[in-house]
Design a protein around this motif. Sequence first.
Motif, PDB file in Angstrom:
ATOM      1  N   THR A 228      15.604  -2.258   8.252  1.00  0.00           N
ATOM      2  CA  THR A 228      14.836  -1.077   7.813  1.00  0.00           C
ATOM      3  C   THR A 228      14.302  -1.250   6.397  1.00  0.00           C
ATOM      4  OG1 THR A 228      16.958  -0.085   7.287  1.00  0.00           O
ATOM      5  CG2 THR A 228      15.911   0.629   9.320  1.00  0.00           C
ATOM      6  N   ALA A 229      15.080  -1.917   5.559  1.00  0.00           N
ATOM      7  CA  ALA A 229      14.604  -2.107   4.178  1.00  0.00           C
ATOM      8  C   ALA A 229      13.324  -2.934   4.179  1.00  0.00           C
ATOM      9  CB  ALA A 229      15.683  -2.801   3.353  1.00  0.00           C
ATOM     10  N   ALA A 230      13.334  -3.999   4.975  1.00  0.00           N
ATOM     11  CA  ALA A 230      12.147  -4.857   5.044  1.00  0.00           C
ATOM     12  C   ALA A 230      10.977  -4.054   5.601  1.00  0.00           C
ATOM     13  CB  ALA A 230      12.441  -6.068   5.918  1.00  0.00           C
ATOM     14  N   ARG A 231      11.261  -3.335   6.674  1.00  0.00           N
ATOM     15  CA  ARG A 231      10.181  -2.569   7.302  1.00  0.00           C
ATOM     16  C   ARG A 231       9.587  -1.568   6.300  1.00  0.00           C
ATOM     17  NH1 ARG A 231      12.989  -0.675  11.678  1.00  0.00           N
ATOM     18  NH2 ARG A 231      12.589   1.492  11.162  1.00  0.00           N
ATOM     19  N   ALA A 232      10.474  -0.970   5.537  1.00  0.00           N
ATOM     20  CA  ALA A 232      10.018   0.020   4.552  1.00  0.00           C
ATOM     21  C   ALA A 232       9.093  -0.612   3.521  1.00  0.00           C
ATOM     22  CB  ALA A 232      11.228   0.651   3.869  1.00  0.00           C
TER      23      ALA A 232
ATOM     24  N   GLU B 219       5.326   0.625   3.036  1.00  0.00           N
ATOM     25  CA  GLU B 219       4.866   1.072   1.718  1.00  0.00           C
ATOM     26  C   GLU B 219       3.575   0.345   1.329  1.00  0.00           C
ATOM     27  OE1 GLU B 219       5.968   3.268  -0.472  1.00  0.00           O
ATOM     28  OE2 GLU B 219       4.708   2.639  -2.161  1.00  0.00           O
ATOM     29  N   GLU B 220       3.599  -0.950   1.502  1.00  0.00           N
ATOM     30  CA  GLU B 220       2.436  -1.760   1.113  1.00  0.00           C
ATOM     31  C   GLU B 220       1.229  -1.446   2.000  1.00  0.00           C
ATOM     32  OE1 GLU B 220       2.198  -4.415  -1.290  1.00  0.00           O
ATOM     33  OE2 GLU B 220       0.116  -4.826  -0.713  1.00  0.00           O
ATOM     34  N   TRP B 221       1.504  -1.319   3.295  1.00  0.00           N
ATOM     35  CA  TRP B 221       0.393  -1.177   4.239  1.00  0.00           C
ATOM     36  C   TRP B 221       0.026   0.280   4.514  1.00  0.00           C
ATOM     37  CZ3 TRP B 221       2.481  -5.282   8.276  1.00  0.00           C
ATOM     38  CH2 TRP B 221       2.337  -6.574   7.706  1.00  0.00           C
ATOM     39  N   GLN B 222       0.883   1.146   4.029  1.00  0.00           N
ATOM     40  CA  GLN B 222       0.619   2.568   4.201  1.00  0.00           C
ATOM     41  C   GLN B 222       0.450   2.927   5.671  1.00  0.00           C
ATOM     42  OE1 GLN B 222       0.454   5.244   1.745  1.00  0.00           O
ATOM     43  NE2 GLN B 222       1.707   3.608   0.851  1.00  0.00           N
TER      44      GLN B 222
ATOM     45  N   THR C 285     -10.779  -2.972  10.827  1.00  0.00           N
ATOM     46  CA  THR C 285     -11.492  -1.814  10.289  1.00  0.00           C
ATOM     47  C   THR C 285     -12.170  -1.034  11.408  1.00  0.00           C
ATOM     48  OG1 THR C 285     -11.852  -3.072   8.261  1.00  0.00           O
ATOM     49  CG2 THR C 285     -13.203  -1.098   8.556  1.00  0.00           C
ATOM     50  N   ALA C 286     -12.779  -1.782  12.324  1.00  0.00           N
ATOM     51  CA  ALA C 286     -13.465  -1.114  13.440  1.00  0.00           C
ATOM     52  C   ALA C 286     -12.483  -0.405  14.354  1.00  0.00           C
ATOM     53  CB  ALA C 286     -14.278  -2.140  14.234  1.00  0.00           C
ATOM     54  N   MET C 287     -11.241  -0.909  14.368  1.00  0.00           N
ATOM     55  CA  MET C 287     -10.216  -0.256  15.196  1.00  0.00           C
ATOM     56  C   MET C 287      -9.615   0.955  14.504  1.00  0.00           C
ATOM     57  SD  MET C 287      -9.300  -1.935  18.164  1.00  0.00           S
ATOM     58  CE  MET C 287      -7.529  -1.860  18.368  1.00  0.00           C
ATOM     59  N   GLY C 288      -9.964   1.109  13.209  1.00  0.00           N
ATOM     60  CA  GLY C 288      -9.499   2.299  12.534  1.00  0.00           C
ATOM     61  C   GLY C 288      -8.541   2.050  11.397  1.00  0.00           C
ATOM     62  N   TYR C 289      -8.131   0.806  11.208  1.00  0.00           N
ATOM     63  CA  TYR C 289      -7.279   0.497  10.051  1.00  0.00           C
ATOM     64  C   TYR C 289      -8.072  -0.394   9.112  1.00  0.00           C
ATOM     65  CZ  TYR C 289      -3.398  -1.047   7.132  1.00  0.00           C
ATOM     66  OH  TYR C 289      -2.587  -1.311   6.066  1.00  0.00           O
ATOM     67  N   ALA C 290      -8.488   0.161   8.006  1.00  0.00           N
ATOM     68  CA  ALA C 290      -9.369  -0.584   7.111  1.00  0.00           C
ATOM     69  C   ALA C 290      -8.612  -1.703   6.419  1.00  0.00           C
ATOM     70  CB  ALA C 290      -9.977   0.357   6.078  1.00  0.00           C
ATOM     71  N   MET C 291      -9.133  -2.911   6.523  1.00  0.00           N
ATOM     72  CA  MET C 291      -8.574  -4.050   5.812  1.00  0.00           C
ATOM     73  C   MET C 291      -9.703  -4.738   5.087  1.00  0.00           C
ATOM     74  SD  MET C 291      -5.691  -6.333   7.595  1.00  0.00           S
ATOM     75  CE  MET C 291      -6.045  -6.478   9.299  1.00  0.00           C
TER      76      MET C 291
END
Lengths: 676, 965
Positions: free
Chosen positions: B607-611, B615-618, B732-738
Amino acid sequence: MTENVQHWINIASRIATALMDKPGVLLPVLHGIQDELGYIPAQVIPAVAKVLNLSRAEVHGVVSFYHLFRTEPRGKKIIYICRAESCQAMGGRKLELHVKERLGIGYHETTTDGEISLEPVYCVGNCACSPAIMVDEHVHSRVTPAVFDQMLDEMIDEEARATFVGSTKSATTRVFVPSDSTARSLGADRVAAAVVALDATLNLDIELVRTGSRGLYGLEPLLEIETERGRVGFSNVDSETVKRLFSQGIPTIDHRECLGLMEEHPWLKQPRLTCARLGVIDPLSVDDYRAHEGFAGLEAALQLSPQAIVSTIADSGLRGRGGAAFPAGIKWQTVLDAGSEQKYVICNADEGDSGTFIDRMIMEGDPFMLIEGMTIAALAVGATQAYIYIRAEYPQAIKTMEKALDIAYITNHIGKDILGSGRDFDIEIRKAAGAYICGEETSMLESLEGKRGQVRFRPPLPAIEGLFGQPTLVNNLVSLASVPDILVKGADYYRQIGTGKSRGTLTVQLAGNIKHGGLVEVPFGISLREILEDFGGGSASGRPIKAVQAGGPLGAYIPVSEFDTPLDYESFKEIDSMLGHGGIVAFDDTTDLGEMARFAMEFCSIESCGKCTPCRIGSVRGVEVIDRIRAGENPHENRILLQDLCDTMIDGSLCALGGMAPFPVLSVMRKFPDEL
Amino acid sequence: MASVVNYYRVGAEVDLGTPGASSSEQITLTIDGAAITVAKGTSIMRAAAIAGTNIPKLCASEDLEPFGSCRLCLVEIEGRNGYPASCTTQVEAGMQVQTQTDHLAKLRRNVMELYISDHPLDCLTCPANGNCELQDMAGVVGLRDVRYGYDGANHLDAPKDETALYFTFDPGKCIVCSRCVRACEEQQGTFALTIDGRGFDSKIAASQNEDFLGSECVSCGACVKACPTATLSEKSIIKLGQPDKATVTTCAYCGVGCSFRAEMQGDQLVRMVPNRDGHANHGHACVKGRFAFGYATHKDRITAPLIRDSIHDEWRPASWEEAITFAATRLKALQQKYGRKSIGGITSSRCTNEEVFVVQKFIRTAVGNNNVDTCARVCHSPTGYGLKTTLGESAGTQTFDSVMMADAIIIIGANPTDAHPVFASQMKRRLRQGASLIIADPRAIDLVDSPHTRADYHLQLRPGTNVALINALAHTIIDEGLEHKQFISDRCETQPFKVWKAFISEQRNSPEALEEVTGVAAAEVRAAARVYANARNGAIYYGLGVTEHSQGSTMVMGIANLAMVTGNLGREGVGVNPLRGQNNVQGSCDMGSFPHELPGYRHLSDTAARALFEEEWQVELDSEPGYRIPNMFDAAIDGEFKGLYIQGEDIAQSDPDTQHVYAALSAMECVIVQDLFLNETAKFAHVFLPGSSFLEKDGTFTNAERRISPVRMVMQPKSGMSEWEITCALSTAMGYAMSYEHPRQIMEEIARLTPTFQGVSYEKLDALGSIQWPCNDQSPNGTPFMHVGEFVRGKGYFAPTPYVATDERSNSRYPLLLTTGRILSQYNVGAQTRRTENLKYHAEDQLEIHPDDAELRGIVDGSWVGIKSRAGETVLRACVTDRVQPGVIYTTFHHPESGANVVTTDNSDWATNCPEYKVTAVQAYPVSHPSQWQEMFQRFNREQQQLLAAGREKDPARERFDKIK
């Protein structure tokens, strides 16, 4: 694949597999294949490479490096014509032309009937009786065109050849006939056969002893008979002479043809140390050898520490007899001090210099001396394995050495636990394959490792990093042969002989255009003139001697004005010359020294390993420039160019071949300016 | 478009003349009056070069041992006679060296005069013009005249050999410096070159003075690089001329990761030259990296996006926007219709770390599940699992250079001379120095017996019995008391060791008991175990012959156990060394390509890693592991998995049981392939996104020794878009802007998120050339040897490794065992190498079969053989050879029509699902026709090629297709 090829491959694989456990064994394998198949077909190379864990390229590179490896079928017989200086001094060039014309082929060719192949050779160690040719393994002396024609006829009639007769059982009277290859080339085998035949018919109760040669080649075939007063000699004997001599029973000293006691013969007024047993003993009799102080040196050495042996050699002042004259003691000490589990001793018996044959004589005439010297050397430096690298042009020396080694193993003078000492020591003979450069010690190491004989750079010295990267004592044959005597008689005894820094004796080999060619073992310091006149008796042709070449094909031509130079390393250096391995080749006044200068460059180009540029390209350009000078093309500019080239080769070459090949050229330019 | 920045300083390689010395002792001498201090053992030449004086030279090179033949580098040394060569003379304290005197100048000029007297005077039309050491040296020594003239003996008319595929040999220009011969021996270790003849007749020759093509030459190019003249010249140089600039980059073939200088004219690649400063290759290369780059500009390259509704439709060219929208719309629709988990992605071990990272990020964020896997699944997934379990880190433990300290080397299931040739050359160098060699392989690989290399033991086991063999080896070590007790008690967990020791000591694990199973004589096994256990340093190298088995993970653990029990871990010269197949297998795994692991091998349940990532990827991450590749196939066939985004992998050719893969692909509704060519998988695709070759990329690859090396863009992407940009656009087109401006930002993100990459940055890569992870505060310059002092997991864990026979056993119906492998000239599925001249080295896959098996079946060399397994049937040409043992047959899988994987089955590793490529029970028989599958393949291939061609015909912007031809 034809059946034939598969058969060859099977043979090659068998030979390679039998030897594969020995390190660096490629040359013996290739010799084995050539001995069986007559040549080395390209198709067997993959099999050889596979067994020996080499690449095809490596095997091919080695085959192509050595002149004596053939890649095409050979004739039933191979005639080797000696092209070296000593033979040239006696009309070798004329003979060459005649043979080619008579056979209708050139070098490396085979007559259309497949009978005879013709090959050049650079010295067969028969220089006292030049010009020489060798037919397969048999040497022929003083071959004029007429003699050659006669030989060719005899060759067709095989019956005419005398077979070798060895020593016979013990009997009342001992008769001695040399088995040395030069003596044989002059008919010693026929003499031996005649003695045996006569003994059988007349019941003379003769024990025939085949000895080496004393080196009085002018007298060979020499027949000696043991009498109460000592051994008496009869010179230039043939089978007719034998019949005549023995017609009234065993001839005595009073026979009108008798030379008298051999030990009183004027030619033998030499303090023979190294050569004392030559021509005296049966080379393959340990008893005979022991009866003449043999193995006393080894027995003495076994009582000494390695350092004590090395110190004895150092104190004796012995210097390497191969030519460089490096103090043997320092070299031995270096190998002794080198820390390694595995060390080697190597005897350099690749006696390639024209005009030299002492190595051959010792191997054929006193092989146990070499074995003893090597064993002492091994005890001294801590080696357990040794190699004798013998040139292939000495087939009889190889055979005699091989037999001597077998006997030495059987009698426990080498092998495991030598004479109960707890020390082990093995010696193996390695046959070279026709590369003068392999007399250079680093290139010999490469050859022993089964590689192309390309020179290594130094340092590292072989004494530190030699064969297979291990500390290795490489000595010339005569150096090693000198060792037993030093151990027996002591360093001081040896040291007191000679002059200056040249201690002990020099085994001079008189060759070329000389009346009495042969072996003269003398203390250093005697003059060149004494050798030529007192021993040599002047030229063979009866014409004035114009020059001598000392020290082999890389030695300078010495004019008459310098004949008073004493024979020692330093004095010869002063006249820009060298003693080398002790060969002296005389030339009479008909010699074209310009041609000899050209030959020096030609020889270098033939024998260059090809590694360094000054030698590889320079020697070829040297021939070309000399040709231009001799043809009168811009002689002034071309002489400057030749001088520049010589300087470049001397200063720039990697080893002594390229570095010294200019010496004969420069000597002709300086001392015989009219000839080049 | 990313801005194109050349980050890297590019300059010509400096050659100091002789290799460096390693002594710590320093020697001070003076050269031309100036004092210089260098390590003992350094040559005068090198010392002078370090001091800034270039002594003329021709035969010397930093890459080769000194030779001393050219005689240009002669110097004068105070107190010494003559003119020693500066290359072969080592420095001594207080030595006073003069490199330039009047006499030396004359001597050098005269030597050069000799050279030129046997050299053509065609400098202006010579391929080496401008890059010829002979020319340079003639200039340096001031040669003005050749007084010998030019009509003397010479080699100018020596015939050229143009048979080698990538270079020519012109002996007329040769100066016989032997650099080529020495390079072949010292660097490559093939010994294919020699000198024919001697003296003036000396001539460089390949094998028995034959054509290069038919010789032992393996076209590594070392001789060409070593040649100081035009004698050995790349054909590309002859055609194009000398390059005018160079960029250092990393090869995209195999896991060695060689550093190269890409030498260019404008955006035209002229040649690839191995970089001497490359830490993995030290200036050496193989035929693939050195020469086989022509695929990058091959006519088959597709450079425009293509779309179609059904795989039986013609392809339609599209703009990037159109294609991205098309793909995103379809994927979203699938998720809406079949659920969030109905789509996924596969990352490629050939792509850069940065490209892989963004693909897994795309799946975990935009797609919102963990259905991401990588082609490492089918090669080295057991390595990751096995080494993580036993040692604590999913990576090899050593540097390549470590092999130079190994005294006993074990190679298991790897064929380094073919698959990792540059490392193999280094290994051979060590073997020539005397290291012992043990090879465990069902087949006689080249290292078993090739020039100057001969295995002390070749344990020729039956395919599928690896674990039995490793247990027998370990049993011997315990049985004979050869274990390293101190290491075990200090470094390993006690209880698991006791359990393992009891297990391994059981009689069933003895070499004698297992002799029947492995087919290897017990005495051989015992002897080999002793050699390894008694060596000062023992090192194990292994490849896919270990992992691609039903017990692949067990075997990896067995190898780790063997290393631990003998104390062969945690220092130079030892270790467990997986030889990675593709260039970035290590990196793609590091980058979190697995359905259960985040970058840096952190489990999703952490969970720590996932967190940290959330956090980074929001974004909230799914904590449930996703599908592995085989699960994706099964789910597709079951109708549950419908869309797949495939980055640079050809699963239709490379994955086992081809017919099963075909069925899965056919069942999907949106297959997106991002690749260079219309590969086998793309024939089942609906969207084709043109990728870029490694020459068109900025980024990093991570090789088998955990070495992160820079990949640098030497030409613009042919498609106009970098691969990471494509993924970002899709996301981005799928809805997650990178969005990133440059891959350096992706690496910054990786470093932020991954402890083992914490210290990695492009700046540091620039400074160091390459970095071996872990790179963090503890080891800021990277980590050459892992587990020093302590294992990553703390104490080493001995996992019991019971041998369980595979289901793929030979029986009366399938009496032979098929195993597969690679060869030198081809790479993997061959997509790249088949589009180069390398095709001529290996135009088809062949079936190796033992003469006894061939004779029994009436199969003759060169005839067609059918092979049938329970999965499928194919036909190959027979190669009758005793390289394989009776009962075993072998083939390669470089050509799709060979159908090697039609025959392989769905058996896989119990832990990781890595397919059991290496064991398939088959029957073989003479045939005269291709198999049914092959006929189907031909039809399908023809159809797809027509659909591609038809689309191209209709493309209004057709020149886009053709612009790179």
